[in-house]
Design an enzyme around this catalytic site. Sequence first.
Site, PDB file in Angstrom:
ATOM      1  N   SER A 123      40.151 103.856  40.249  1.00  0.00           N
ATOM      2  CA  SER A 123      41.488 103.383  40.612  1.00  0.00           C
ATOM      3  C   SER A 123      42.482 103.570  39.477  1.00  0.00           C
ATOM      4  CB  SER A 123      41.450 101.906  41.007  1.00  0.00           C
ATOM      5  OG  SER A 123      41.003 101.127  39.916  1.00  0.00           O
ATOM      6  N   HIS A 146      40.911 108.937  45.038  1.00  0.00           N
ATOM      7  CA  HIS A 146      41.120 107.494  45.057  1.00  0.00           C
ATOM      8  C   HIS A 146      41.340 107.002  46.476  1.00  0.00           C
ATOM      9  CE1 HIS A 146      43.725 103.793  43.889  1.00  0.00           C
ATOM     10  NE2 HIS A 146      42.469 103.456  44.065  1.00  0.00           N
ATOM     11  N   GLU A 158      44.460 109.418  47.244  1.00  0.00           N
ATOM     12  CA  GLU A 158      45.098 110.164  46.155  1.00  0.00           C
ATOM     13  C   GLU A 158      44.091 111.131  45.548  1.00  0.00           C
ATOM     14  OE1 GLU A 158      48.319 107.007  44.352  1.00  0.00           O
ATOM     15  OE2 GLU A 158      46.204 106.609  43.966  1.00  0.00           O
ATOM     16  N   ASN A 197      49.062 102.432  43.137  1.00  0.00           N
ATOM     17  CA  ASN A 197      48.772 101.202  42.399  1.00  0.00           C
ATOM     18  C   ASN A 197      49.708 101.019  41.216  1.00  0.00           C
ATOM     19  OD1 ASN A 197      46.795 100.015  43.932  1.00  0.00           O
ATOM     20  ND2 ASN A 197      45.076 100.861  42.773  1.00  0.00           N
TER      21      ASN A 197
END
Length: 799
Positions: A123, A146, A158, A197
């Site tokens: 992540s 991801h 991602e 994120n």
Amino acid sequence: MSRFQVKKVAVLGAGVMGAQIAAHLVNVKVPVILFDLPAKEGPKNGIVTRAIDGLKKLKPAPLAVADDAALIQAANYEEHLDLLKDCDLVIEAIAERMDWKLDLYKKIAPFVAAHAIVASNTSGLSITKLSEALPEDIQPRFCGIHFFNPPRYMYLVELIATPTTQPKILDDLETFVTSGLGKGVVRAKDTPNFIANRVGIAGMLATMQEAENFGLTYDVVDDLTGKKLGRASSGTFRTADVVGLDTMAHVVKTLQDNLSADTDPFYASYGTPEVLKTLLEMKNLGQKSKAGFYKKVGRDVLRFDLASKDYVAGGQKSDEVYARMLRKPAAERLQLLRESEGPQGQFLWAILRNSFHYAAVHLADIADTARDVDFAMRWGFGMKQGPFELWQEAGWLQVAEWIKADIAAGKTISDAPLPDWVFSGKVVGAGGVHTAEGSFNPTTQAFEPRRVLPVHARQLFPEAVLGSQAQGFETAGKTVYEDKGIRLWSLDGDVLIASLKTKMHAISPEVAEGLQQAVDLAEQSYQGLVIWSGDEPFSAGADLQAMLPAFMAVGVSAIDEAEHHLQQTMLKLRYASVPVISAIRGLALGGGCEMAVHSARRVVAMESYIGLVEVGVGLVPGAGGLAYIARRAAENAASSTDKDILKFLTEGFTAAAMAKVGTSALESRQLGYLLDSDIVVPNKDELLFVALNEARAMFTAGYRAPLRRPFPVAGRSAKATIQGQLVNMRDGGFISQHDFHIASLIAGVVTGGDVDANTLVTEEYLMTLERRAFCALLTHPKTQERIMGMLSTGKPLRN
């Protein structure tokens, strides 16, 4: 030319993410091996087998069908590394420890196939640094991948390249992830927490900070930052609970450990909020520990109070005036919020301004274009619009000036100025970062079109960002007929498309008339008919509100006539001389389910929810759904050595009487609403492409409609058997008297009424029984209570 094929995948790590990635691979029929460490006690595969068993208990369910957990092959690093040689894709998903990952890479490297792609599901750790632990021959085939949690439901994936990743590797992986796994791919730069994120968690931290600044409670903030703001209904603090406060803290720590005040002007805002520290110390980790920012006690939802470190009564809502403001056009909305004197309005402007400011300052570092940021926030955080889209819609330069003024006044969470490109050059000339030419890349100072791979040709109407001027399906192709309820059109002149335009794509009398007209036109001039309405739902069922005026004015005879017309529409779809394909995405309930089951074939997005739910409003399926259940039972019995129709009828009866809904396309197949010949499509945006090709293929193969023929029913003895079970359920308190009454009527229809077992009947005969039951219930006071309850609250009333 050879193409990259993923015949088998290895997932390394049977933790929360690894096990759920493996589950989703099984959902889309990809063979998968799930690895973990050998267990210290008991069978060596114990860690993995426990993780696989745990998948059956998780909510929301990671498996489309719980029994498919058995299809995940268990393995451990001590005994089974040879199995990696048969895998085309290896996804590493172990804990976020750089040293552990690097050690594992050294262990697996000798066993990775020469053609296989290796990807790390991290992540936020550096993909480039991870790649350095791999042999030189694997480095060009290594990248970051991801997934967002939960992997089955979250659309965003991602992909992150390293300096040594071959471009073709990313193209091949994007092709598989898009079409094979049904995901939306964004390519991110190798920076801490990547795009979604990085922006999303920074936004949550800023929101928590602003909530404290303006003295707002968690429940008020969630009410303001949920659907009213065009974001996920869980808002901010509830989203943190769902994600897991430990997971959120880990992502925050990645920002803290890998950035500094020298590298990120927003670094000061990455401090762990005091309330988050306190909850972590209390081991209140959110939904997984049944307590976080919120705690459910019985039916009450309590909220955490930092001062007392205890939970207090929750449920506070925001002031209605701000809900009205948020419904205004974008420019007016933002101006009203900025000029608002109340803390809730000031808070809303602050978090929106912060999101624009942060996205603009970081764009060049984290993404290639503004499009990547907006898609990442839509797909990863449930936003209807990304930050750049909203900014552009509200008036680019005006909003930029407001942000600049707030920076100068010290109101922002960082004093970093907006980049020069915000105020000058191409962006200002175009009125924003998204244009028909493409989306802005601050590195090249150019508007760049969306990357195009062959797989993208399967998405006839892909999601587009505001400002891109992409043509929507609503005006595409050639319109053959259109009214307020339906549009009949064609893209290529070969296949006719019927798109419902009613709210929730409900089937009104006008829609039924339009569908009959569609069949006539398709039979005259086209190779087939596809029912596809562009977005969700496929159809939430018959339009009860459209029927009520006729019922009030004329009585039940008007409903009988409307239901008969709807039944005839379903039969017209079934017996059309060209194939009728239902392309299903989202809900297909009640009449929507009946429309689907009367089509020649169904092409269904994986996340589709199909069922006959009329019991919820005190009715029985009245547009051929029960006739379908009876016919399918007869057909299944005919192809079996066991000719007892009741055995094949039980599942369908139970599904209708209990209003069961398949919670995935695969589960809907188990309930009998989809057949083995129907096609499940992982990516929702490929639905129309597949449906059109299926219609052409069926026509080319010489499609003929099924012949109308009578079929046997289970008869009065079967009805008596079902009735006895219903009596036990009623007397045991499992169903109400009205539920018993409705279920008895359903049993009477699906068994054929008062006839002997194996009596031959027609669909029209059973539809007459359906209609009688439907109309009789419509005059029942308890059914009327259920209908009015549903229309007023949107929720089923059980009485």
